[in-house]
Design a protein around this motif. Structure first.
Motif, PDB file in Angstrom:
ATOM      1  N   ARG A 113      22.981 -27.902  31.351  1.00 32.08           N
ATOM      2  CA  ARG A 113      22.891 -29.347  31.118  1.00 32.08           C
ATOM      3  C   ARG A 113      21.825 -29.634  30.068  1.00 32.08           C
ATOM      4  O   ARG A 113      20.909 -28.829  29.863  1.00 32.08           O
ATOM      5  CB  ARG A 113      22.497 -30.063  32.411  1.00 32.08           C
ATOM      6  CG  ARG A 113      23.643 -30.526  33.292  1.00 32.08           C
ATOM      7  CD  ARG A 113      24.504 -29.398  33.768  1.00 32.08           C
ATOM      8  NE  ARG A 113      25.506 -29.843  34.739  1.00 32.08           N
ATOM      9  CZ  ARG A 113      26.566 -29.148  35.074  1.00 32.08           C
ATOM     10  NH1 ARG A 113      26.802 -27.962  34.530  1.00 32.08           N
ATOM     11  NH2 ARG A 113      27.414 -29.608  35.968  1.00 32.08           N
ATOM     12  N   SER A 166      20.065 -35.193  30.811  1.00 31.40           N
ATOM     13  CA  SER A 166      21.363 -35.629  31.319  1.00 31.40           C
ATOM     14  C   SER A 166      21.907 -34.627  32.335  1.00 31.40           C
ATOM     15  O   SER A 166      21.546 -33.458  32.330  1.00 31.40           O
ATOM     16  CB  SER A 166      22.341 -35.766  30.150  1.00 31.40           C
ATOM     17  OG  SER A 166      23.647 -35.914  30.629  1.00 31.40           O
ATOM     18  N   ASP A 167      22.789 -35.127  33.226  1.00 29.03           N
ATOM     19  CA  ASP A 167      23.470 -34.246  34.164  1.00 29.03           C
ATOM     20  C   ASP A 167      24.737 -33.668  33.557  1.00 29.03           C
ATOM     21  O   ASP A 167      25.390 -32.829  34.167  1.00 29.03           O
ATOM     22  CB  ASP A 167      23.838 -35.034  35.433  1.00 29.03           C
ATOM     23  CG  ASP A 167      22.633 -35.163  36.349  1.00 29.03           C
ATOM     24  OD1 ASP A 167      21.654 -34.419  36.133  1.00 29.03           O
ATOM     25  OD2 ASP A 167      22.669 -36.013  37.253  1.00 29.03           O
ATOM     26  N   VAL A 168      25.065 -34.152  32.383  1.00 30.32           N
ATOM     27  CA  VAL A 168      26.325 -33.750  31.760  1.00 30.32           C
ATOM     28  C   VAL A 168      26.063 -32.742  30.645  1.00 30.32           C
ATOM     29  O   VAL A 168      25.199 -32.970  29.795  1.00 30.32           O
ATOM     30  CB  VAL A 168      27.049 -34.988  31.178  1.00 30.32           C
ATOM     31  CG1 VAL A 168      28.380 -34.595  30.580  1.00 30.32           C
ATOM     32  CG2 VAL A 168      27.226 -36.051  32.252  1.00 30.32           C
ATOM     33  N   PRO A 169      26.802 -31.618  30.635  1.00 28.57           N
ATOM     34  CA  PRO A 169      26.617 -30.645  29.552  1.00 28.57           C
ATOM     35  C   PRO A 169      27.070 -31.228  28.223  1.00 28.57           C
ATOM     36  O   PRO A 169      27.983 -32.059  28.180  1.00 28.57           O
ATOM     37  CB  PRO A 169      27.534 -29.481  29.945  1.00 28.57           C
ATOM     38  CG  PRO A 169      27.987 -29.748  31.315  1.00 28.57           C
ATOM     39  CD  PRO A 169      27.852 -31.201  31.570  1.00 28.57           C
ATOM     40  N   ASN A 177      26.796 -26.053  24.742  1.00 23.32           N
ATOM     41  CA  ASN A 177      25.660 -25.586  25.545  1.00 23.32           C
ATOM     42  C   ASN A 177      25.960 -24.195  26.118  1.00 23.32           C
ATOM     43  O   ASN A 177      27.122 -23.882  26.419  1.00 23.32           O
ATOM     44  CB  ASN A 177      25.392 -26.554  26.701  1.00 23.32           C
ATOM     45  CG  ASN A 177      24.567 -27.761  26.266  1.00 23.32           C
ATOM     46  OD1 ASN A 177      24.254 -27.918  25.087  1.00 23.32           O
ATOM     47  ND2 ASN A 177      24.224 -28.609  27.214  1.00 23.32           N
TER      48      ASN A 177
END
Length: 339
Positions: free
Chosen positions: A59, A63-66, A70
């Motif tokens: 991540r 943020s919790d979103v990749p 990444n």
DNA sequence: GGTAGACCTGGACGC
DNA sequence: GCGTCCAGGTCTACC
């Protein structure tokens, strides 16, 4: 139990929750997509034995979103040596199609602009050509829940267990040594029993390098991009249990997207989404014509149209749980529902 | 070359 | 709970 940790750098546009959940095989044993953790789990067969592997995309700090590109964090349930890690890396690259560069996906988006915004382009597959072939055989002439069941039983009955106890997909050698009646009785594969064992014997002979065994399969020849499409297709049709649909499907699993594996579900799609009318035969011909402009990317265009329809009905694929949503929906259910 | 029927399983449905 | 019907792609025999 202490395991190993390492990272793989994917292509710059790669998103695990999008590209890893892009084809039905991500719902088949031994694969398991953890909806809550947004990570892929699976037992791989490595030189040192079976090994449960968790693949998660890092991540961003804020943020919790990749974010696309990444790193992929790889975690195993047992210690691995250099040979294990090299083989694991090779299988993960094949499975997630990490060898398809961002430029290839961009070329697809240039031809079919509908998918540029979502970024869809890669299709997940199996770590090995053998598993892709067997999974395709188990998907023929059955509804999806039966395909799910057959793959689960193949792993439970014949797959080697990891230290954690989760089983791998059986090797060609293992299935080649299995009696067809046993495969039928314990894995519920029905009349496919003899065909699956014959295919496994040919793969096993190819892995041993046994040139004298008639029909021995040289997997590298099929996987080699320089081998002409027509020759691969003809060779696939010569395998037991592989007809026109299965051969075309295996072609796309080999990264050869020009052919369309059309089945009854394609006809449903032609009718309900594309508004086609007429007999199944005429609709299939029109489907070929419809996707012909997408040339060497035809299957991607067809498949992501179909996939978008499924996601419209059941939500984003990365929210599908293997043992509930992912094992129950059928094409006939969709046909009965309004678009 | 085209077509009909068998192959097998699990789910849906009616009783 | 039981019996019947149906969906699904490949293979073989037959025309």
């Amino acid at each position: 139990m202490p395991g190993s940790n390492f990272a793989i750098t994917p292509p710059t546009d790669y998103l695990l929750h999008r590209d890893g959940c892009s084809y039905g095989y991500f719902l088949l044993h031994p694969n398991r997509w953890d909806v809550e953790r947004q990570q892929l789990e699976r037992t791989f067969l490595l030189p040192g034995g079976a090994c449960l592997v968790v693949i998660r995309q890092a991540r961003a700090r804020t943020s919790d979103v990749p974010e696309p590109g990444n790193p992929l964090r790889i975690k195993t349930d047992r210690p691995t040596d250099a040979d294990d890690r090299a083989e694991l890396r090779r299988q993960i690259v094949r499975m997630l199609r990490l060898d398809e560069p961002a430029e290839t996906i961009a070329a697809f988006h240039k031809l079919d602009k509908r998918w540029k915004r979502s970024g869809r382009g890669r299709l997940v597959r199996s770590p090995t050509f053998f598993e892709d072939v067997i999974k395709t055989v188990t998907s023929c002439n059955v509804t999806w829940p039966s395909t799910v069941h057959m793959n689960r039983r193949l792993c439970e009955v014949l797959g080697d267990p990891s230290p954690t106890g989760l089983r791998a997909f059986p090797s060609a050698q293992k299935i080649a040594r299995t009696r067809p009646a046993s495969l039928r009785g314990r894995c519920r594969v029905g009349y496919r029993d003899e065909r699956i064992v014959q295919i496994a014997k040919r793969f096993a002979a190819g892995e041993r390098g046994s040139k004298r065994t008639p029909g021995a399969i040289d997997a590298a020849w099929f996987e080699n991009p320089r081998t002409p499409d027509d020759e691969v297709y003809e060779a696939l049709l010569n395998l037991p249990g592989i007809g026109p649909y299965a051969a075309a499907n295996i072609m796309q699993l080999l990264g050869r997207y020009a052919r369309l594996p059309l089945d009854t579900e394609s006809v449903r799609h032609g009718k309900t989404v594309l508004g086609m009318t007429g007999s199944p035969t005429s609709i299939m011909k029109r489907l070929h014509d419809h996707y012909a402009p997408f040339a060497e990317h035809a299957f991607r265009s067809y498949w992501f149209e179909l996939w978008a329809f499924y996601e419209q009905k059941r939500g984003p694929a990365h929210t599908w749980d293997r043992d509930t949503t992912g094992s129950t929906f059928t094409a006939s259910q969709f046909a009965a529902e309004k678009v």
